[in-house]
Design an enzyme around this catalytic site. Structure first.
Site, short mmCIF file in Angstrom:
data_model
loop_
_atom_site.label_atom_id
_atom_site.label_comp_id
_atom_site.label_asym_id
_atom_site.label_seq_id
_atom_site.Cartn_x
_atom_site.Cartn_y
_atom_site.Cartn_z
N ASP A 1 0.97 -1.54 -0.07
CA ASP A 1 -0.23 -0.10 0.00
C ASP A 1 1.19 1.27 0.42
OD1 ASP A 1 -1.83 2.01 0.44
OD2 ASP A 1 -2.38 1.26 2.37
N LYS B 1 2.96 11.89 -2.97
CA LYS B 1 2.08 10.99 -3.84
C LYS B 1 1.00 12.20 -4.43
CE LYS B 1 -1.74 7.57 -3.42
NZ LYS B 1 -1.90 6.40 -2.49
N GLU C 1 -7.41 0.87 -5.26
CA GLU C 1 -7.40 0.81 -2.90
C GLU C 1 -8.43 0.61 -2.67
OE1 GLU C 1 -5.88 4.45 -2.11
OE2 GLU C 1 -3.35 4.79 -3.13
N ASP D 1 -12.43 5.34 0.91
CA ASP D 1 -11.05 5.77 1.12
C ASP D 1 -11.24 6.57 1.28
OD1 ASP D 1 -8.95 5.22 1.28
OD2 ASP D 1 -7.60 3.50 -0.56
#
Length: 569
Positions: free
Chosen positions: A6, A68, A145, A168
């Site tokens: 992850d 990210k 995800e 999420d």
């Protein structure tokens, strides 16, 4: 051995499918969470994880986090004398996770499943895959995800006919996916999201409110004038955001010019200021519900993923929308990594997973630019022609036929877009390619345009000129988010040349970085005491006597625990 990773905005985790179960792997400090942060030490060596996160405050010009968010873009990060792309910083985090996995498993690791936000576009996915290659990993699959989270829960709770909605909300991105489980099949029905909405934005709410209500009047300079001071403020705001999860009020203390500015924020004030973000959360949820052709009361399971879902205001919003309490058996920080480990087991064809089948969907519509002839025989250019529509089950291959638009045309140039708007100008261009055609009257030459979208969310485009049989395959041109294979190889060579702090020194690095951060925060006698302890520890490290270092580090850490009352993991 295939590992599941992850790769998060705030924290990253690594796991493995072992003994018929998903197992998460601790890092060198014994923690399952590795902060997604990178720093360059004074001697040019690279620090990753907790030591790097601590240095965000004490050495902000040599440290980076939240990169990210900029995967697949031209954004660069200056760390000391070096410049990095987001892919390279992510590769350094992946290298660290790979080393932790190899130490835990006692064998080399070369393959990985890496999770990405469901709403990551083509350039972001390719950038993530490139980061994996730079880290020395063959990326077997990019797994969405929310799908990973549902996969973890699906196996834990047993199989049954259920409709699962996964929210999420991580540090930098928000995804919503709706999945249906029946007879061992997990089918993604719809995905939606916002790649620039996450826990960091809620921290910004507190920072902005502090500056408006106390900072300006206290003479706090803008961020552009004091990066170090605002790194401290952001950390204090992050602590406040977490504290307001369990408390009704929190006080921020910021030292500037020898003066302490104190400011309190209540949970109610924070939630009121966060209303615009909550409205942004609702929009993708509503889109996913519509695309899945469901009513909210048909959702049987509500799963919250990501550390930011711990905020009471987010949990209340979700419970209110779906009239049910969310599932919380697995830590929201860990569930995606566990799902990635399950997917690794599926890839390795573990017998315990033989009965599990999983499908996914395309999160965006994908198409080309086109033009349309109007009633007066004029043309309207820049129209969007979707070839694969969003939430189509993948892998998928679809084609449409178009024709030349002008007399004597010798070439047809196609621009590839993703998005939902009618005009291509309002969508995201992800590539271009062209194909030669024999000259002739407009509309004579026909071209078959085929899009193939795989389970990792990577797109291939093929053109076929019907009259000549000539074919052309997509080559991305001019997209700032995509590195060529040559560039990846060059950057990989550059990363190999970096000096990486040894893994077995991680505890020492973390203690020093934490102490330096506290030195920056404190004043007076406390600051003096911290400085002396740092100096003594550095001298001890130079002597390289392991037993003395371990003994001092233990006592130093215990002393820091007593001083650092606002530490967060």
């Amino acid at each position: 051995m295939i590992i599941g990773i992850d790769l998060g905005t705030t924290n990253s985790l690594v796991g493995v499918w072992k003994a018929a179960a998903a197992e998460l792997i601790p890092n060198a400090l014994g923690s399952l969470l590795t902060p997604s942060a990178v720093s360059v030490d004074d001697d040019g060596a690279i620090l990753v994880g907790l030591p790097a996160r601590e240095r965000l405050l004490s050495h902000p010009r040599q440290s980076a986090a939240s990169f990210k968010r900029y995967m697949g873009s031209n954004r660069s990060f200056q760390l000391g004398a070096r410049t990095f792309r987001a892919e390279e910083l992510s590769a350094l985090v992946l290298q660290s996770l790979k080393a932790d996995a190899e130490a835990f498993l006692g064998q080399p690791v070369s393959e990985a499943i890496i999770t990405v936000p469901a709403y990551f576009n083509d350039a972001q996915r390719k950038a993530t895959k490139a980061a994996g290659e730079m880290a020395g990993l063959k990326v077997e699959r990019l797994l969405n995800e929310p799908t990973a989270a549902a996969l973890a829960y699906g196996l834990q709770e047993g199989v049954g006919d259920r409709k699962i909605l996964v929210l999420d909300l991580g540090g930098g991105t928000f995804d919503v996916s709706i999945l249906e489980m029946f007879e061992g099949v997990m089918e993604v029905r719809a995905s939606a999201g916002d790649n620039f909405l996450g826990g960091e934005d809620f921290v910004d709410v507190i920072v902005d409110r502090f500056m408006a209500e106390a900072g300006v009047s206290a003479g706090i300079p803008p961020r552009s004038a004091s990066k170090e001071l605002h790194a401290n403020l952001r950390r204090q705001a992050e602590i406040a955001k977490r504290a307001l999860t369990d408390h009704e009020q929190h006080e921020i203390e910021l030292v500037h010019g020898g003066v302490v500015t104190r400011w309190s924020i209540t949970r109610n004030d924070f939630e009121t200021a966060s209303e615009p973000l909550l409205r942004r959360l609702r929009a993708p949820i509503e889109r996913a519900i519509r695309d899945a052709d469901l009513n909210p009361d048909q959702v049987t399971d509500l799963v919250l993923v990501g550390g930011a879902t711990r905020m009471p205001v987010v949990r209340r919003m979700a419970a209110r929308l779906f009239q049910r309490l969310p599932i919380a058996q697995i830590s929201p920080d860990e569930v995606v990594a566990r799902g990635a480990a399950v997917q690794a087991g599926l890839k390795m064809r573990d017998v315990a997973l033989d009965d599990v089948v999983m499908t996914d969907v395309a999160p965006y519509s994908l198409g080309i630019n086109t033009r349309s002839r109007l009633a007066d025989n004029s043309f309207l250019d820049g129209l969007y022609l979707p070839i694969i529509e969003r939430n189509t089950v993948i892998p998928v291959s679809r084609s449409k036929q178009v024709s030349t638009a002008a007399d004597g045309q010798r070439e047809v140039r196609f621009r590839i877009f993703q998005g939902e708007a009618r005009m291509v100008a309002d969508n995201i261009e992800i590539g271009q390619l062209s194909v030669p055609v024999p000259p002739g009257p407009a509309g004579k030459e026909r071209i078959d345009v085929r899009f193939t979208y795989d389970v990792s969310g990577l797109l291939e485009v093929d053109l076929l000129v019907v009259s000549t049989g000539q074919t052309v395959q997509l080559v991305i041109e001019g997209n700032p988010g995509i590195l060529s294979q040559q560039e990846i190889d060059e950057r990989l060579a550059g990363l190999r040349g970096l000096k990486i702090h040894p893994r077995d020194q991680a505890e020492n690095q973390a203690v020093i970085a934490r102490a330096e951060r506290l030195y920056e925060e404190r004043l007076g006698d406390e600051r003096t005491a911290i400085g002396k302890l740092i100096d003594d520890f550095r001298i001890l490290l130079e002597r390289q006597l392991p037993s003395e270092i371990e003994n001092y580090r233990t006592r130093f850490s215990e002393w820091l625990d007593r001083v650092d009352t606002t530490v967060f993991s």
